[in-house]
Design an enzyme around this catalytic site. Structure first.
Site, PDB file in Angstrom:
ATOM      1  N   GLU A   9       0.792  -1.232   0.000  1.00  0.00           N
ATOM      2  CA  GLU A   9       0.000   0.000   0.000  1.00  0.00           C
ATOM      3  C   GLU A   9       0.821   1.278   0.000  1.00  0.00           C
ATOM      4  O   GLU A   9       0.258   2.363  -0.103  1.00  0.00           O
ATOM      5  CB  GLU A   9      -1.007   0.028   1.164  1.00  0.00           C
ATOM      6  CG  GLU A   9      -0.403  -0.008   2.547  1.00  0.00           C
ATOM      7  CD  GLU A   9      -0.201  -1.428   3.021  1.00  0.00           C
ATOM      8  OE1 GLU A   9       0.792  -2.037   2.581  1.00  0.00           O
ATOM      9  OE2 GLU A   9      -0.990  -1.914   3.829  1.00  0.00           O
ATOM     10  N   ASP A 111      -0.746  -4.453   4.739  1.00  0.00           N
ATOM     11  CA  ASP A 111      -0.523  -4.613   6.180  1.00  0.00           C
ATOM     12  C   ASP A 111      -1.356  -5.744   6.767  1.00  0.00           C
ATOM     13  O   ASP A 111      -2.385  -6.143   6.216  1.00  0.00           O
ATOM     14  CB  ASP A 111      -0.834  -3.303   6.916  1.00  0.00           C
ATOM     15  CG  ASP A 111       0.228  -2.240   6.657  1.00  0.00           C
ATOM     16  OD1 ASP A 111       1.298  -2.594   6.139  1.00  0.00           O
ATOM     17  OD2 ASP A 111      -0.020  -1.062   6.969  1.00  0.00           O
ATOM     18  N   TYR A 319       5.548  -4.156  12.994  1.00  0.00           N
ATOM     19  CA  TYR A 319       4.300  -3.442  12.705  1.00  0.00           C
ATOM     20  C   TYR A 319       3.858  -2.629  13.911  1.00  0.00           C
ATOM     21  O   TYR A 319       3.888  -3.120  15.046  1.00  0.00           O
ATOM     22  CB  TYR A 319       3.217  -4.427  12.293  1.00  0.00           C
ATOM     23  CG  TYR A 319       2.028  -3.763  11.663  1.00  0.00           C
ATOM     24  CD1 TYR A 319       2.181  -2.953  10.547  1.00  0.00           C
ATOM     25  CD2 TYR A 319       0.750  -3.929  12.180  1.00  0.00           C
ATOM     26  CE1 TYR A 319       1.092  -2.325   9.955  1.00  0.00           C
ATOM     27  CE2 TYR A 319      -0.343  -3.310  11.594  1.00  0.00           C
ATOM     28  CZ  TYR A 319      -0.163  -2.506  10.480  1.00  0.00           C
ATOM     29  OH  TYR A 319      -1.235  -1.882   9.902  1.00  0.00           O
TER      30      TYR A 319
END
EC number: 5.6.2.1
Length: 865
Positions: A9, A111, A319
């Site tokens: 993304e 993600d 993350y």
């Protein structure tokens, strides 16, 4: 054999992943979401048309069809949704489709949270083709090993996680699009409501009311400066009198105690020495990272997440949206090895430290940690300074969490003085343990060495210091503490905290001053009305239960449309009732509080009214028929605007003590200047409580205490005045009539350039032409017939270049800016509220392309906003 297409993304993430994949892969970015529910009714026409044949007969259903058209989702027909490609993303979608046609396989590598899963699903839906061509790959960190493992074991799209994201999106859409118009009708235009944002605003409003209701109470403390037999200083505090806690409430009680203490003999009654320890905290999750970054670095929530995103996409951290303190075995082995090699065995516990996560946390996720503990912050040359600071904070917490406790020797001394007991506490660091890498922000009062005294030692009194204090109201929320409260109540999730904080500020229901939240009066009114008519929606437990329901959907434990149907059924019942007249239980309007002040125009009484712009006085004759209606208003200057921003630990208490108290309900009153002769004190619970007082006298308009301001046009002095829109500086030369605003920080606004007429640039919506104006947010084009025509827009750089000779000298640098980006898109002049500077940005079809340039050291430099 063709190549495989990998879609992520963000361009930064694509660049990092590309380093670890071979020539058999093409890595491309979708640049975030590629499609969403429509942003306008016209974009959702197709969805509305699909139900128009069923809804055209009855007016109410016609309205329903129009509503569905605007929302893009139909809760009355199985939640049928119409998604559209986002404006400006057509080129991205076209390129991805072309690459997909040539690819042997497509890997969706967005993600690993629900938002990422939804982006992957939208990509598959838009690109199309056989589902067998698609694989889903997820990784917690962008490292060579993590990427290799992810591509060796690709999976499938998790449609349950997608549905959980859709359910959240649909609920938020329904509440926003169906409650907001009700607020416009009942209270004021331009208001909005949100399923989670309104609950977050409620937290701020309730804290505001707790503060206003708080009555500071006086109390005193007495410190005693003594010396030991060896002459060492020993400061003590009086804690007990006659075995009861010592807390005098006035000067008389305090001075009586001082009189007794001055005559008393001081001796050590007890010395307690004991070892204590301090364990390290857990590795960061999203909320604790935001709190630590706020406390230690002064970062806002939005900035923290932006820096963390960049660090993650560059491969430096795991993350950043997680609620799990879990660490992988590899990560534990890595950090334990680092601690042993660099600090020694004393700093390494026998077994890894374990930390418990919340009950509903995602254990498959990890805590936020460095991808490689051997990488130091100073080596991140490709990252900006703030990102390096955040990385160092994450690195320190990660290493510290697997180190041994800090060891202290703690001492408590109890001293007797007649009927009084005094105490002193001290603490000496014996072994630093985890604090070696994560030192405390500041030393506490106990972090001191107490002198060597023993039981029975006599002390000599040097001085007694009585000090007056007042109890403090509850602390205002900061961004980080509000996130902590949301997390504690189960409201929101790691992926939504930052957007919640941003949204409630953007809506104007709260404001942030000195990094603390203040509720605006309109925020209080809207919160009250929503609580009265939408009890479940505004209920903390209900909002938390809905988060749990979404978790169940994501875990395939609940059917998403059933969750939506249950929500919508209850919601529409409450909405239908709220639409009724107040006498039938409907939402109450935004009523004025009538005062004894006469309208200067018609003589009727003025009332205290609240609009989204603030509190003002409006004539009660406004409610009459158009023929008799009086529209007179009087601007009120809030005293909290004309004072400096509150600072210091006791500032809130001092402000409360200075305020009047409402005679009807006891709440602290808000004060406003009507004019230099009158001040209006309004109950903090207005309009629920109609208490108010009018104070007459001579009031100097505070707000500017700086040097004398010289008029830039004629050289005369400028003096402070107050008008309909608040404070301003006015030239004392009657012929000049020049004025300048007073900014919120109390400074005088810089001089503005005179408007530049540009008859060659016609307006689109009228026969007027544009004039280049200089405003608080930089230059802009406005119709020359303002206010008849209110058309405005940002100027193109090429337009400024065309009329460069007409521009004042200080604006000509803007005409020299790049007129196009590398792809040929035209640039416009924009203004950064953060830096208070103008820059240029490329736009296509009214949407920013992401390219921008800034004026630095006398030249234009390409960069990111």
């Amino acid at each position: 054999m063709g190549k495989a297409l990998v879609i992520v993304e963000s361009p930064a993430k694509a660049k990092t992943i590309n380093k670890y994949l071979g020539n058999d892969y093409v890595v491309k970015s979708s640049v975030g979401h590629i499609r969403d529910l429509p942003t306008s009714g016209s974009a959702a026409k197709k969805s509305a048309d699909s139900t128009s044949t069923k809804t055209a007969k009855k007016p109410k259903k016609d309205e329903r069809g129009a509503l569905v058209n605007r929302m893009g989702v139909d809760p009355w027909h199985n939640w049928d949704a119409h998604y559209e490609v986002l404006p400006g993303k057509e080129k991205v979608v076209s390129e991805l489709k072309q690459l997909a046609e040539k690819a042997d396989h497509i890997y969706l590598a967005t993600d690993l949270d629900r938002e990422g899963e939804a982006i992957a699903w939208h990509l598959r839906e838009v690109i199309g083709g056989d589902d067998a061509r698609y694989s889903r790959v997820v990784f917690n960190e962008i490292t060579k090993n993590a990427i290799r493992q992810a591509f060796e074991q690709p999976g499938e799209l998790n449609i349950n996680r997608v549905n959980a994201q859709q359910a959240r999106r649909f609920m938020d859409r329904v509440v926003g699009y169906m409650v907001s118009p009700l607020l416009w009708k009942k209270i004021a235009r331009g208001l909005s409501a949100g399923r989670v944002q309104s609950v977050a605003v409620r937290l701020v409003v309730e804290r505001e009311r707790e503060i206003k209701a708080f009555v500071p109470e006086e109390f005193w403390e007495i410190d005693a400066n003594t010396t030991t037999p060896s002459g060492e200083a020993l400061p003590l505090q009086v804690t007990h009198q006659n075995d009861k806690p010592f807390r005098p409430v006035n000067r008389e009680q305090t001075l009586a105690a001082v009189s007794l203490l001055e005559k008393a003999r001081y001796s050590v009654l007890e010395r307690e020495d004991k070892p204590t320890s301090s364990k390290p905290g857990a590795p960061f999750i999203t909320s604790t990272l935001q709190q630590a970054a706020s406390t230690r670095l002064g970062f806002g929530v939005k900035k923290t997440m932006m820096m963390a995103q960049r660090l993650y996409e560059a491969g430096y951290i795991t993350y950043m949206r997680t609620d799990s303190t879990n660490l992988s075995q590899d990560a534990v082995n890595m950090v334990r090895g680092y601690i042993g090699d660099n600090f020694g065995k004393k700093y390494l516990p026998d077994n890894p430290n374990q930390y418990a996560s919340k009950e509903n946390s995602q254990e498959a996720h990890e805590a936020i940690r460095p991808s490689d503990v051997a990488v130091m912050a100073e080596s991140l040359k490709d990252m900006e300074a703030d990102a390096q600071k955040l990385y160092q904070l994450i690195w320190r917490q990660f290493v510290a969490c697997q180190m041994t406790p800090a060891q202290y020797d703690s001492t408590t001394l109890t001293v007797g003085a007649g009927e009084f007991r005094l105490k002193a506490r001290g603490r000496i660091l014996r072994f630093d343990g985890w604090t070696k890498v994560m030192p405390a922000l500041r030393k506490g009062d106990e972090d001191r060495t107490l002198p060597a005294v023993n039981k029975g030692d006599a002390l000599t009194l040097l001085e007694l210091t009585p000090a007056q204090h007042f109890t403090k109201p509850p602390a205002r929320f900061s961004e980080a503490s509000l996130v902590k409260e949301l997390e504690k109540r189960g409201i929101g999730r790691p992926s939504t905290y930052a957007s919640i904080i941003s949204t409630i500020q953007d809506r104007g229901y709260v404001r942030v001053e000195n990094r603390r939240f203040y509720a605006e009066k309109m925020g209080e009114i809207v919160t009250d009305r929503l609580e009265e008519n939408f009890r479940e929606l505004m209920n903390y437990d209900f909002t938390a239960q809905m988060e749990d329901s979404l978790d169940q959907v994501a875990n395939h434990q609940a059917e998403w449309k059933a969750v939506l149907d249950n929500f919508f059924s209850d919601f529409t019942q409450q909405l239908d009732k709220a639409e009724k007249d107040p006498e039938e239980g409907g939402m109450r309007p935004n009523q004025m509080v009538l005062t004894s002040i006469d309208c200067p125009t018609c003589g009727r009484k003025m009332g205290i009214r609240t609009a989204s712009t603030g509190v003002f006085l409006g004539c009660s004759g406004y409610a009459l028929s158009p023929k008799e209606r009086c529209k007179t208003t009087i601007n009120l200057v809030p005293e909290n605007e004309v004072l400096n921003v509150l600072e210091g630990d006791d500032a809130e208490t001092n402000a409360l003590r200075a305020k009047r108290r409402c005679q009807k309900c006891g709440t602290a009153m808000d004060s406003y200047l009507i004019d230099p002769k009158r001040k209006l004190h309004v109950c903090g619970n207005n309009p629920t409580c109609d208490g108010y007082e009018i104070e007459e006298g001579e009031f100097r308009i505070k707000g500017y205490d700086g040097p004398i301001v010289e008029c830039e046009k004629c050289g005369s002095e400028m003096h402070l005045k107050m008008g309909r829109f608040g404070k301003y500086m006015a030239c004392t030369n009657d012929e000049c009539k020049n004025t300048r605003k007073i900014l919120r920080n109390g400074e005088v606004a810089p001089p503005k350039e005179d408007p530049v007429p540009l008859p060659e640039l016609p307006c689109e919506k009228s026969d007027a032409y544009f004039v280049l104006r200089d405003g608080a947010a930089g230059i802009f084009l406005a119709a020359n017939t303002f206010p008849k025509s209110r058309e405005t827009r940002a100027p193109l750089v090429e337009e400024l270049y065309r009329f460069r000779d007409r521009l004042p000298e200080k604006l000509r640098y803007l005409a020299d800016a790049p007129q196009q980006d590398p792809e040929g898109n035209k640039t416009v002049v924009r203004f950064s509220r953060k830096t208070k500077q103008q820059y240029v940005a490329a736009e296509k079809d009214g949407k920013a392309t992401g390219w921008s340039a800034f004026f630095v050291d006398g030249k234009w430099v390409e960069g990111k906003k």
